[in-house]
Motif scaffolding. Structure first.
Motif, PDB file in Angstrom:
ATOM      1  N   VAL A   1     -55.303  16.816 -95.056  1.00  0.00           N
ATOM      2  CA  VAL A   1     -55.068  15.389 -95.258  1.00  0.00           C
ATOM      3  C   VAL A   1     -56.435  14.756 -95.494  1.00  0.00           C
ATOM      4  O   VAL A   1     -57.298  14.765 -94.611  1.00  0.00           O
TER       5      VAL A   1
ATOM      6  N   ASN B   1     -58.557  11.661 -95.954  1.00  0.00           N
ATOM      7  CA  ASN B   1     -58.571  10.215 -95.724  1.00  0.00           C
ATOM      8  C   ASN B   1     -59.838   9.586 -96.278  1.00  0.00           C
ATOM      9  O   ASN B   1     -60.938  10.123 -96.106  1.00  0.00           O
TER      10      ASN B   1
ATOM     11  N   HIS C   1     -54.776  10.096 -98.034  1.00  0.00           N
ATOM     12  CA  HIS C   1     -54.438   9.014 -97.107  1.00  0.00           C
ATOM     13  C   HIS C   1     -55.508   7.944 -97.261  1.00  0.00           C
ATOM     14  O   HIS C   1     -56.698   8.225 -97.116  1.00  0.00           O
ATOM     15  N   THR C   2     -55.092   6.706 -97.568  1.00  0.00           N
ATOM     16  CA  THR C   2     -56.058   5.650 -97.864  1.00  0.00           C
ATOM     17  C   THR C   2     -56.103   4.570 -96.790  1.00  0.00           C
ATOM     18  O   THR C   2     -56.658   3.506 -97.003  1.00  0.00           O
TER      19      THR C   2
ATOM     20  N   SER D   1     -50.942   6.212 -88.882  1.00  0.00           N
ATOM     21  CA  SER D   1     -50.381   6.696 -90.145  1.00  0.00           C
ATOM     22  C   SER D   1     -51.101   7.946 -90.627  1.00  0.00           C
ATOM     23  O   SER D   1     -50.507   8.766 -91.350  1.00  0.00           O
ATOM     24  N   LEU D   2     -52.354   8.135 -90.243  1.00  0.00           N
ATOM     25  CA  LEU D   2     -53.066   9.367 -90.590  1.00  0.00           C
ATOM     26  C   LEU D   2     -52.360  10.567 -89.962  1.00  0.00           C
ATOM     27  O   LEU D   2     -52.076  11.568 -90.634  1.00  0.00           O
TER      28      LEU D   2
ATOM     29  N   THR E   1     -48.920  11.062 -91.508  1.00  0.00           N
ATOM     30  CA  THR E   1     -48.984  11.693 -92.825  1.00  0.00           C
ATOM     31  C   THR E   1     -49.066  13.203 -92.703  1.00  0.00           C
ATOM     32  O   THR E   1     -48.415  13.945 -93.453  1.00  0.00           O
TER      33      THR E   1
END
Length: 315
Positions: free
Chosen positions: A36, A38, A84-85, A96-97, A100
């Motif tokens: 993931v 980010n 992931h932004t 939310s990280l 995700t």
């Protein structure tokens, strides 16, 4: 590095759009991890703050500095990754990280806290916003993802599932020794080192190890603060390439690092060292309350028996 080292492990890396974080993402993917990636995508800000409009556009896959570009690189090489932004220094962004990772890959094994910004200023010139911004992104930006990841791992452990989780935090030589003109950054990085040892003590019961690195590498953030890192040695080895840091992080994120926890590693080029934190030093005890005049000679003896402190960077 073999693809088997982290095969199948799910890794979330903050601030992975460029610099050290980007190298971490590519290295973990090469070691078989699902990643993931980010990043806010602060393409145009040399201090690493503020997202770019590009980050949420289709063209982001071609824009250096965006998580989508890193994901595209990983996928082109046959790996698995997702962008992931969110702002991980906010509670919803950190949550939310982790979500995700769970929604995309079904779990989370490794959290690499790497995101950061700079607002360098001498203390007499630093304003409140410059202090708050750096402490928020570095210190809260470590705590919030760690908190949400730890809640997931605790739940897994209490449910009887196997947990072999890893957290790798990012402190700095500035946090270990201090750095002139970086009081906000040094304070935040020192806090991260302390948070690391506390988290290691608290989370070990759930199958989680927590370590930190203090890297020396050439990044967008260090180009102005430490221009000497730009120089390349004559032997052809780029001592300060950010990719030099990632092998240690990948190993710390692997199952092989079980039992290594609560430690801070310095890494520069091909050199890895273990940083020792504060320890109880020389002491004197009179068995009663001191009087102020007595303390001058006593402190003098303590200082004479203690090792001299390491110099502050830039002093």
């Amino acid at each position: 590095m073999t693809a088997e080292l982290c095969a199948g492990r799910v890794v979330a890396i903050t601030g992975a759009g460029r610099g050290i974080g980007r190298e971490h993402a590519l290295a973990f993917a090469a070691a078989g991890a699902r990643v993931v990636v980010n990043d806010l995508g602060a393409v145009d800000d040399p201090d690493g703050f503020g997202g770019s409009a590009t980050v949420n556009e289709p063209s982001a896959v071609d824009a250096p500095g965006t998580p989508q570009e890193v994901v595209a690189r990983i996928r082109e090489a046959g790996g698995e990754a997702v962008a992931h932004t969110g702002d991980i220094a906010t509670w919803p962004g950190a949550a939310s990280l982790v979500r995700t990772a769970l929604d995309t890959f079904g779990g989370l094994d490794v959290l690499v806290n790497n995101a950061g910004v700079l607002r360098d200023r001498m203390l007499v010139s630093m304003d409140e916003a410059e202090w708050d911004t750096v402490v928020r992104v570095h210190l809260k930006g470590h705590f919030a993802p760690l908190r949400h990841a730890a809640a997931y791992w605790r739940q897994q452990a209490k449910s009887g599932g196997p947990v072999a989780a890893r957290v790798i935090n990012t402190t700095s030589g500035a946090g270990l020794l201090g750095s002139v003109g970086q009081g906000n950054y040094a304070a935040a990085k020192a806090g991260i080192a302390a948070l690391t040892v506390v988290a290691a003590a608290e989370l070990g019961r759930y199958g989680v190890t927590v370590n930190a690195i203090a890297p020396a590498a050439r990044t967008r953030m260090t180009e102005q603060a430490m221009p000497e890192l730009v120089a390349r040695p004559e032997n052809g080895f780029d001592t300060y390439h950010p990719g030099n840091v990632s092998p240690l992080v990948v190993w710390l994120g692997s199952a092989e690092s079980a039992g290594v926890t609560g430690r801070v590693f310095e890494v520069e080029g091909g050199r890895v060292s273990l940083a020792d934190g504060w320890r109880h030093g020389p002491a004197v005890d009179v068995g009663r309350r001191w009087t102020p005049p007595e303390l001058g000679p006593a402190i003098g003896r303590l200082l004479a028996n203690a090792a001299p402190p390491e110099p502050v960077y830039g002093q």
